[in-house]
Write an enzyme that holds these catalytic residues in place. Structure first.
Site, PDB file in Angstrom:
ATOM      1  N   ASN A   9      -7.638  20.798 -22.702  1.00 34.83           N
ATOM      2  CA  ASN A   9      -7.263  19.383 -22.473  1.00 34.83           C
ATOM      3  C   ASN A   9      -6.886  19.010 -23.998  1.00 34.83           C
ATOM      4  O   ASN A   9      -8.109  18.721 -24.851  1.00 34.83           O
ATOM      5  CB  ASN A   9      -8.572  18.777 -21.875  1.00 34.83           C
ATOM      6  CG  ASN A   9      -8.330  17.386 -21.894  1.00 34.83           C
ATOM      7  OD1 ASN A   9      -7.550  16.752 -22.218  1.00 34.83           O
ATOM      8  ND2 ASN A   9      -9.638  16.873 -21.400  1.00 34.83           N
ATOM      9  N   TRP A  10      -5.780  18.603 -24.475  1.00 27.00           N
ATOM     10  CA  TRP A  10      -5.497  18.140 -25.673  1.00 27.00           C
ATOM     11  C   TRP A  10      -5.929  16.674 -25.816  1.00 27.00           C
ATOM     12  O   TRP A  10      -5.703  15.884 -27.000  1.00 27.00           O
ATOM     13  CB  TRP A  10      -4.120  18.258 -25.930  1.00 27.00           C
ATOM     14  CG  TRP A  10      -3.608  19.723 -25.905  1.00 27.00           C
ATOM     15  CD1 TRP A  10      -4.322  20.742 -25.673  1.00 27.00           C
ATOM     16  CD2 TRP A  10      -2.170  20.089 -25.990  1.00 27.00           C
ATOM     17  NE1 TRP A  10      -3.334  21.905 -25.803  1.00 27.00           N
ATOM     18  CE2 TRP A  10      -2.228  21.367 -26.000  1.00 27.00           C
ATOM     19  CE3 TRP A  10      -0.956  19.510 -26.319  1.00 27.00           C
ATOM     20  CZ2 TRP A  10      -0.999  22.394 -26.103  1.00 27.00           C
ATOM     21  CZ3 TRP A  10       0.218  20.078 -26.330  1.00 27.00           C
ATOM     22  CH2 TRP A  10       0.104  21.490 -26.362  1.00 27.00           C
ATOM     23  N   LYS A  11      -6.176  16.002 -24.577  1.00 28.35           N
ATOM     24  CA  LYS A  11      -6.817  14.406 -24.900  1.00 28.35           C
ATOM     25  C   LYS A  11      -5.332  13.826 -25.459  1.00 28.35           C
ATOM     26  O   LYS A  11      -4.248  14.025 -25.123  1.00 28.35           O
ATOM     27  CB  LYS A  11      -8.118  14.315 -25.584  1.00 28.35           C
ATOM     28  CG  LYS A  11      -9.061  15.269 -24.938  1.00 28.35           C
ATOM     29  CD  LYS A  11     -10.333  15.118 -25.389  1.00 28.35           C
ATOM     30  CE  LYS A  11     -11.412  15.938 -24.673  1.00 28.35           C
ATOM     31  NZ  LYS A  11     -12.845  15.603 -24.849  1.00 28.35           N
ATOM     32  N   HIS A  95     -11.982  13.089 -15.441  1.00 31.28           N
ATOM     33  CA  HIS A  95     -12.625  13.426 -16.814  1.00 31.28           C
ATOM     34  C   HIS A  95     -13.682  12.478 -17.234  1.00 31.28           C
ATOM     35  O   HIS A  95     -13.445  11.062 -17.017  1.00 31.28           O
ATOM     36  CB  HIS A  95     -11.541  13.571 -17.867  1.00 31.28           C
ATOM     37  CG  HIS A  95     -12.199  14.191 -19.264  1.00 31.28           C
ATOM     38  ND1 HIS A  95     -12.835  13.431 -20.132  1.00 31.28           N
ATOM     39  CD2 HIS A  95     -12.103  15.368 -19.537  1.00 31.28           C
ATOM     40  CE1 HIS A  95     -13.377  14.305 -21.072  1.00 31.28           C
ATOM     41  NE2 HIS A  95     -12.846  15.525 -20.768  1.00 31.28           N
ATOM     42  N   GLU A  97     -14.294  10.831 -19.928  1.00 35.80           N
ATOM     43  CA  GLU A  97     -13.807   9.859 -20.844  1.00 35.80           C
ATOM     44  C   GLU A  97     -13.050   8.946 -19.955  1.00 35.80           C
ATOM     45  O   GLU A  97     -13.238   7.589 -20.262  1.00 35.80           O
ATOM     46  CB  GLU A  97     -12.832  10.402 -21.967  1.00 35.80           C
ATOM     47  CG  GLU A  97     -13.654  11.163 -22.884  1.00 35.80           C
ATOM     48  CD  GLU A  97     -12.982  12.491 -23.532  1.00 35.80           C
ATOM     49  OE1 GLU A  97     -11.761  12.639 -23.299  1.00 35.80           O
ATOM     50  OE2 GLU A  97     -13.785  13.085 -24.155  1.00 35.80           O
ATOM     51  N   GLU A 167     -18.736  19.571 -16.854  1.00 32.76           N
ATOM     52  CA  GLU A 167     -18.659  19.073 -18.124  1.00 32.76           C
ATOM     53  C   GLU A 167     -19.872  18.157 -18.538  1.00 32.76           C
ATOM     54  O   GLU A 167     -19.787  16.992 -18.383  1.00 32.76           O
ATOM     55  CB  GLU A 167     -17.391  18.463 -18.539  1.00 32.76           C
ATOM     56  CG  GLU A 167     -16.193  19.481 -18.406  1.00 32.76           C
ATOM     57  CD  GLU A 167     -15.106  18.847 -19.295  1.00 32.76           C
ATOM     58  OE1 GLU A 167     -14.495  19.624 -19.953  1.00 32.76           O
ATOM     59  OE2 GLU A 167     -14.693  17.589 -19.181  1.00 32.76           O
ATOM     60  N   GLY A 173     -17.582  17.253 -27.304  1.00 26.32           N
ATOM     61  CA  GLY A 173     -17.236  16.617 -28.523  1.00 26.32           C
ATOM     62  C   GLY A 173     -18.404  16.444 -29.477  1.00 26.32           C
ATOM     63  O   GLY A 173     -18.210  15.832 -30.486  1.00 26.32           O
ATOM     64  N   SER A 213     -17.766  21.438 -25.955  1.00 21.84           N
ATOM     65  CA  SER A 213     -17.958  22.083 -27.111  1.00 21.84           C
ATOM     66  C   SER A 213     -17.798  23.692 -26.937  1.00 21.84           C
ATOM     67  O   SER A 213     -18.535  24.440 -27.706  1.00 21.84           O
ATOM     68  CB  SER A 213     -19.657  21.722 -27.672  1.00 21.84           C
ATOM     69  OG  SER A 213     -19.425  20.626 -28.079  1.00 21.84           O
ATOM     70  N   GLY A 234     -11.944  21.246 -25.195  1.00 22.86           N
ATOM     71  CA  GLY A 234     -11.032  20.071 -25.894  1.00 22.86           C
ATOM     72  C   GLY A 234     -10.853  20.477 -27.337  1.00 22.86           C
ATOM     73  O   GLY A 234      -9.700  20.986 -27.472  1.00 22.86           O
ATOM     74  N   GLY A 235     -11.723  20.163 -28.236  1.00 22.32           N
ATOM     75  CA  GLY A 235     -11.419  20.311 -29.429  1.00 22.32           C
ATOM     76  C   GLY A 235     -10.820  21.674 -30.044  1.00 22.32           C
ATOM     77  O   GLY A 235      -9.728  21.833 -30.811  1.00 22.32           O
TER      78      GLY A 235
HETATM   79  P1  13P Z   1     -14.849  19.410 -26.612  1.00 22.99           P
HETATM   80  O1  13P Z   1     -14.430  20.903 -26.164  1.00 22.99           O
HETATM   81  O2  13P Z   1     -14.055  18.791 -27.577  1.00 22.99           O
HETATM   82  O3  13P Z   1     -16.139  19.249 -26.214  1.00 22.99           O
HETATM   83  O4  13P Z   1     -14.255  18.533 -25.114  1.00 22.99           O
HETATM   84  C1  13P Z   1     -14.493  19.205 -23.944  1.00 22.99           C
HETATM   85  C2  13P Z   1     -13.907  18.286 -23.059  1.00 22.99           C
HETATM   86  O5  13P Z   1     -13.823  17.203 -22.640  1.00 22.99           O
HETATM   87  C3  13P Z   1     -12.575  19.177 -22.203  1.00 22.99           C
HETATM   88  O6  13P Z   1     -12.325  18.274 -21.043  1.00 22.99           O
END
Ligand code: 13P
Length: 252
Positions: A9-11, A95, A97, A167, A173, A213, A234-235
């Site tokens: 997920n590149w956000k 998600h 967010e 999640e 994050g 994470s 994510g990251g």
């Molecule tokens: P991180 O891997 O950066 O913690 O993000 C997880 C995430 O929200 C994937 O959708």
């Protein structure tokens, strides 16, 4: 046997050029790799170009959100029809967010899930508790509420194609991963809910990812758990080396 599914997920990261460079390198890194289903979720602006680059290959494309309507006066929204048209096979829905910053509710998640499924777009449905909810001992109650509301009225046959992503909000994050035991406990609980809502047989085929994470150095122990069928990253999905290493996980 559920095929592991690792999604990046590149956000809100990467321009079109950066997205193309990334998937071109990723294709090279993963050449011949078949054991894991791999999905990337760029932002809307990069979907069409990335789809073009991925065509005919094994890496699947996801969007990060979708509208529940097919078309009409919905300024700023993108419909499931449009996502299919551009080449998406998956879409991330609900998600945390989006829930925290953009007013996503279980009701809108449910509408989006149904819209996606009715257009052959496989939803990756995100659920998970906040730190406060975990500390109050509310994790199972919260996750149960989300799963039941988000999947209300979903047809059992269509449900086969969805993916659930557990999640925990406190792990996103923050560098603070849920322990394999914590994730397994909730994910086995989610599978139990799916079994009650649909059938034990269906619950056995629906894949449940862990997200929060996920990194090259914790993916192995997470994937060694029986109810962790992949990861939503994510990251660590923004860099080809770390994402490819996560994809190459061997199921324990
Ligand atoms: P991180 O891997 O950066 O913690 O993000 C997880 C995430 O929200 C994937 O959708």
């Amino acid at each position: 046997m559920r095929k592991p599914i690792i999604a990046g997920n590149w956000k809100m990261h990467k321009t079109v050029g950066e997205a193309i460079d990334f998937v071109t390198s990723l294709q090279k890194e993963l050449e011949g790799w078949e054991r894991t289903e791999v999905v990337v979720a760029p932002s809307f602006t990069a979907l069409a170009s990335v789809a073009e680059r991925l065509r005919g290959g094994r890496i699947a494309l996801a969007a990060q959100d979708v509208c529940w309507e097919e078309e009409g006066a919905y300024t700023g929204e993108v419909s499931p029809l449009m996502l299919r048209d551009v080449g998406c096979q998956y879409v991330i829905i609900g998600h945390s967010e989006r829930r925290a910053y953009f007013g996503e509710s279980d009701e809108t998640v449910n509408k989006k899930v149904k819209a996606a499924l009715s257009h052959d777009l496989n939803p990756i449905i995100c659920v998970g508790e906040s730190l406060e909810e975990r500390e109050h001992g509310d994790t199972f109650r919260v996750v149960e509420g989300q799963v039941k509301e988000d999947l209300r009225g979903v047809d059992a046959e269509a449900a086969r194609n969805m993916v659930i992503a557990y999640e925990p909000v406190w792990a996103i994050g923050t560098g603070k991963t849920a322990s394999p035991g914590q994730a397994q406990e909730v994910q086995s609980f989610i599978r139990g809910l799916l079994s009650d809502m649909f059938s034990p047989a269906l619950a056995e085929v629906i894949r449940i990812q862990y997200g929060g994470s996920v990194k090259p150095d914790n993916i192995d122990e997470l994937m060694a758990q029986p109810d962790i069928d992949g990861a939503l990253v994510g990251g660590a999905s923004l860099e080809v080396g770390s994402f490819a290493r996560i994809v190459r996980v061997e199921r324990g």
